[in-house]
Design a protein around this motif. Structure first.
Motif, PDB file in Angstrom:
ATOM      1  N   VAL A 170       0.870  -1.139   0.221  1.00 28.43           N
ATOM      2  CA  VAL A 170       0.139  -0.106  -0.059  1.00 28.43           C
ATOM      3  C   VAL A 170       0.933   1.377  -0.166  1.00 28.43           C
ATOM      4  O   VAL A 170       0.239   2.347   0.201  1.00 28.43           O
ATOM      5  N   GLU A 171       2.225   1.007  -0.231  1.00 30.28           N
ATOM      6  CA  GLU A 171       3.043   2.330  -0.387  1.00 30.28           C
ATOM      7  C   GLU A 171       3.076   3.382   0.507  1.00 30.28           C
ATOM      8  O   GLU A 171       2.056   4.270   0.391  1.00 30.28           O
ATOM      9  N   GLU A 195       4.248  -2.375   3.523  1.00 26.17           N
ATOM     10  CA  GLU A 195       4.421  -0.801   3.731  1.00 26.17           C
ATOM     11  C   GLU A 195       3.073  -0.354   4.432  1.00 26.17           C
ATOM     12  O   GLU A 195       2.478   0.700   4.096  1.00 26.17           O
ATOM     13  N   CYS A 196       2.546  -1.070   5.488  1.00 24.91           N
ATOM     14  CA  CYS A 196       1.550  -0.588   6.256  1.00 24.91           C
ATOM     15  C   CYS A 196       1.814   0.050   7.559  1.00 24.91           C
ATOM     16  O   CYS A 196       2.266  -0.691   8.563  1.00 24.91           O
ATOM     17  N   ASP A 197       1.738   1.292   7.538  1.00 25.99           N
ATOM     18  CA  ASP A 197       2.269   1.997   8.850  1.00 25.99           C
ATOM     19  C   ASP A 197       1.363   1.809   9.820  1.00 25.99           C
ATOM     20  O   ASP A 197       0.192   1.195   9.678  1.00 25.99           O
ATOM     21  N   GLY A 225       6.360  -1.088   8.367  1.00 31.62           N
ATOM     22  CA  GLY A 225       5.252  -1.808   8.930  1.00 31.62           C
ATOM     23  C   GLY A 225       4.738  -2.713   8.226  1.00 31.62           C
ATOM     24  O   GLY A 225       4.657  -2.655   6.757  1.00 31.62           O
ATOM     25  N   SER A 226       4.253  -3.949   8.539  1.00 32.39           N
ATOM     26  CA  SER A 226       3.472  -5.011   7.769  1.00 32.39           C
ATOM     27  C   SER A 226       2.531  -5.584   8.409  1.00 32.39           C
ATOM     28  O   SER A 226       2.673  -5.773   9.762  1.00 32.39           O
ATOM     29  N   ILE A 227       1.376  -6.131   8.000  1.00 24.32           N
ATOM     30  CA  ILE A 227       0.367  -7.074   8.710  1.00 24.32           C
ATOM     31  C   ILE A 227      -0.215  -8.044   7.979  1.00 24.32           C
ATOM     32  O   ILE A 227      -0.311  -7.774   6.697  1.00 24.32           O
ATOM     33  N   LEU A 228      -0.484  -9.261   8.723  1.00 22.65           N
ATOM     34  CA  LEU A 228      -1.085 -10.413   7.896  1.00 22.65           C
ATOM     35  C   LEU A 228      -2.343 -10.470   8.655  1.00 22.65           C
ATOM     36  O   LEU A 228      -2.613 -10.834   9.837  1.00 22.65           O
ATOM     37  N   THR A 243      15.179  -5.670   7.053  1.00 24.29           N
ATOM     38  CA  THR A 243      14.730  -4.013   7.226  1.00 24.29           C
ATOM     39  C   THR A 243      13.237  -3.697   7.117  1.00 24.29           C
ATOM     40  O   THR A 243      13.374  -2.845   8.171  1.00 24.29           O
ATOM     41  N   MET A 244      12.652  -4.370   6.409  1.00 28.35           N
ATOM     42  CA  MET A 244      11.070  -4.127   6.463  1.00 28.35           C
ATOM     43  C   MET A 244      10.479  -5.290   6.987  1.00 28.35           C
ATOM     44  O   MET A 244      10.968  -6.355   7.121  1.00 28.35           O
TER      45      MET A 244
END
Length: 382
Positions: A170-171, A195-197, A225-228, A243-244
């Motif tokens: 999602v940039e 790229e989920c802040d 940030g990331s989410i599942l 890094t991410m």
């Protein structure tokens, strides 16, 4: 009087003799010409006034070779072949090498265009060696673009559950609203978001608290940030160091433990290709160490099927790209912003012990990536 008659008689005789000689020579010349003509020869005059037969053309003589031409075209053909030859060679040798090869591998299917133009220019120059080499380069480039499909055992057990998966970058959280609309419309059971802040995470968790109540995440700003998100219970959270954020967990689907893993390594930009390889290597190690059984690995891999580091992940985990299984290889997912249309697929859904019913992409306004939607069937033991 007698002397005058004698002189006149002598002159007349000499004239007659000269005429006879000329007539005889003319007759001989005519006969000789006819004789040579009968043998297929021609008569030509020579410097001394005599005529002789022209030499016959040798039918076995080799014609002179075509002279090369257009030297600038030859140089242009060589330059056009350089990049396709380098990239096709690295693809054949199963290596990502170093900059600029990882970047150019993303363009591999498009490199058939300069390779084809090089062949046309080489043919125009009449340089046989250059033309032959250009044919080889075009053939190797075209071969390298054939979609990759690792050898794997296809599950034949009965389907236990239908699972819809969405993976999206999602940039920096800018595409969160578009993704939320897609989730409402598609109703997936698993959503992998890169790229989920923190704002993106809060929005998705709050919005889909009932449909997707379970999640594993890595908090961070910007691209970290990331989410599942999952409709199935999650346990055994694990994060791949990177890094991410790259969170993972085990989902219980129809009573079967399924390892689910989000991936988002650093991109292979100049100066950090080693880091890109290292983080993809950690993904490879994680899937290789996972227990046997069904697995889903999805996200922004920052790699296409033409990168050796990506293929190594498939081989290590016995995984297959869902798009390849659905005969939808090379669905372009990036970049959607800028003057050019998307030209490479770097967002993937990888499966093990799943059959694939279909794969498609969705536009996400606000993001520079397209989302990938995969419709899957979890298969039981054979």
């Amino acid at each position: 009087m007698d002397r005058a008659q004698t002189a006149a008689t002598a002159a007349s005789t000499e004239t007659e003799r000269t005429a006879e000689t000329a007539e005889t020579a003319e007759t001989a010349e005519t006969e000789r010409t006819a004789e040579h003509a009968a043998h297929g020869e021609t008569v030509r005059p020579v410097n001394d006034g005599t005529a002789g037969p022209a030499p016959r053309a040798d039918p076995s003589a080799t014609p002179p070779p075509l002279r090369p031409r257009y030297p600038l075209a030859a140089w242009a053909a060589g330059l056009l072949m350089a990049v396709p030859a380098l990239v096709a060679a690295c693809r054949a040798l199963d290596t990502d090498a170093m900059t600029p090869v990882p970047q150019l591998l993303s363009l591999l299917p498009w490199l058939t265009l300069p390779a084809g133009l090089a062949l046309l220019l080489a043919a125009a120059t009449r340089r046989r060696t250059l033309t032959f080499v250009s044919v080889l380069v075009l053939g190797a480039t075209a071969w390298a673009t054939v979609p990759y499909m690792p050898q794997a055992v296809i599950p034949y057990g009965l389907p236990l559950a239908r699972v819809k998966v969405i993976t999206a970058n999602v940039e920096f959280g800018e595409g969160t609203g578009s993704l939320a609309d897609a989730v409402r419309r598609e109703r997936p059971q698993l959503v992998f978001v890169s790229e989920c802040d923190r704002a993106c995470r809060s929005t998705l968790v709050r919005t889909f608290a009932e449909e997707l109540p379970h999640y594993a995440s890595v908090d961070g700003e910007g691209p970290i940030g990331s989410i599942l998100l999952s409709s199935y219970p999650l346990r055994d959270w694990r994060e791949i160091p990177a890094t991410m954020g790259m969170p993972g967990a085990t989902a219980e689907i129809a009573g079967v433990p399924v390892r689910v893993q989000l991936t988002h390594p650093m991109p292979p930009i100049p100066g950090q290709v080693s880091l890109w390889k290292r983080e993809l290597g950690r993904v490879k190690s994680a899937v290789a160490a996972a227990p046997a059984g069904p697995m889903l690995v999805a996200g922004d891999f920052n790699a296409s099927q033409d990168h050796a580091a990506f293929r190594a992940i498939l081989a290590a985990g016995g995984l297959q790209d869902a798009a390849r299984r659905a005969n939808e290889s090379r669905l372009p997912t990036w970049p959607t912003e800028g003057p050019l249309p998307p030209f490479v697929q770097i967002d993937h859904v990888l499966v093990r012990d799943f059959s694939v019913r279909g794969v498609r992409v969705l536009d996400l306004p606000g993001s520079d990536h397209r989302a990938v939607v995969a419709d899957l069937d979890l298969r039981g033991p054979r």
